[in-house]
Motif scaffolding. Structure first.
Motif, short mmCIF file in Angstrom:
data_model
loop_
_atom_site.label_atom_id
_atom_site.label_comp_id
_atom_site.label_asym_id
_atom_site.label_seq_id
_atom_site.Cartn_x
_atom_site.Cartn_y
_atom_site.Cartn_z
N ILE A 150 7.65 -43.89 82.26
CA ILE A 150 6.92 -45.14 82.04
C ILE A 150 5.45 -44.78 81.86
O ILE A 150 4.87 -44.06 82.67
N SER A 151 4.83 -45.28 80.82
CA SER A 151 3.48 -44.85 80.49
C SER A 151 2.45 -45.34 81.51
O SER A 151 2.59 -46.41 82.10
N ILE A 152 1.42 -44.51 81.68
CA ILE A 152 0.30 -44.87 82.55
C ILE A 152 -0.37 -46.14 82.03
O ILE A 152 -0.82 -46.99 82.81
N GLN A 153 -0.41 -46.29 80.71
CA GLN A 153 -1.05 -47.46 80.11
C GLN A 153 -0.36 -48.75 80.55
O GLN A 153 -1.02 -49.74 80.88
N LEU A 154 0.97 -48.73 80.57
CA LEU A 154 1.73 -49.92 80.97
C LEU A 154 1.51 -50.24 82.45
O LEU A 154 1.32 -51.40 82.83
N ILE A 155 1.53 -49.20 83.29
CA ILE A 155 1.30 -49.40 84.72
C ILE A 155 -0.12 -49.89 84.97
O ILE A 155 -0.35 -50.78 85.80
N ASN A 156 -1.07 -49.34 84.24
CA ASN A 156 -2.46 -49.77 84.37
C ASN A 156 -2.62 -51.25 83.97
O ASN A 156 -3.36 -52.00 84.61
N GLU A 157 -1.89 -51.65 82.94
CA GLU A 157 -1.93 -53.05 82.51
C GLU A 157 -1.38 -53.96 83.61
O GLU A 157 -1.89 -55.06 83.84
N TYR A 158 -0.34 -53.48 84.30
CA TYR A 158 0.24 -54.22 85.42
C TYR A 158 -0.79 -54.40 86.53
O TYR A 158 -0.95 -55.49 87.10
#
Length: 212
Positions: A150-158
């Motif tokens: 799971i991308s860091i970008q997606l987790i950061n958006e969360y």
């Protein structure tokens, strides 16, 4: 109510009336060190500072809504060095208390199998030397997500979305304060403990239904 040194103080009978707790229960909490110090007058009458009502409401909420034991509440009060002098700070501390269980402490150096430093950079957890049960559960979930690429970008958006939600929560509380001049501590705890999780999970379920 009695004014002492320009501050409001309450007799035991008034605390009972304000909180619907018994005299015996309030005395027990006081002996356990869960309440601010009382004052005794020359007539040996005890008076409790106004913030005692907030503290009693918090304890009642923790017991009734979260099933916290008195011993665990005492442990929380000691760990967070509860502030009996500032009501706003006390409410903030109460939010911290229900957000992270201070159980099963593990040293940071013993969590090498989890992505601690990466989680800190993403602002998922604080940078400290000891982590507790809830924080470790967050770390385990984050590490598992990374194993699935799971991308860091997606987790950061969360995380960023969570911060926006936190700002809205603060705005909700601020509007109540503007309207009443008083922020009910139970309302703040209800927003955090039931209002937000229910609404968030309800819409999460709706999203998952789209895949069925």
């Amino acid at each position: 109510m009695k004014i002492i040194d320009d501050k409001n103080y309450y007799k035991m009978s008034e605390l009972v009336e304000q909180t619907a707790l018994s005299n015996h229960t309030i005395s027990f909490y006081h002996k356990k060190g869960l309440l601010p110090n009382s004052l005794s007058t020359s007539k040996n009458m005890k008076y409790y500072p106004e913030i005692t009502i907030t503290v009693l409401n918090m304890i009642k909420y923790f017991k009734d809504n979260l099933s916290f034991s008195i011993d665990y509440i005492k442990e929380l009060f000691d760990y967070y060095n509860i502030n009996f002098d500032d009501r706003a700070d006390l409410i903030l501390q109460s939010i911290q208390m229900i957000s992270s269980e201070i159980k099963n402490p593990i040293s940071k150096k013993d969590l090498l199998d989890l992505n601690v430093e990466e989680a800190i950079k993403l602002d998922l957890i604080d940078d400290k030397e000891i982590y507790f049960k809830t924080e470790i559960e967050v770390l385990k979930t984050f590490t598992e997500l990374r194993r699935f690429d799971i991308s860091i970008q997606l987790i950061n958006e969360y995380v960023q979305t969570s911060k926006k939600l936190a700002m809205l929560e603060r705005e909700l509380s601020s509007k109540v304060l503007e309207k009443t001049g008083f922020l009910p501590e139970i309302l703040v705890l209800d927003i955090l403990n039931s209002f937000k999780p229910y609404i968030f999970n309800r819409h999460t379920i709706e999203e998952f239904k789209k895949d069925i």
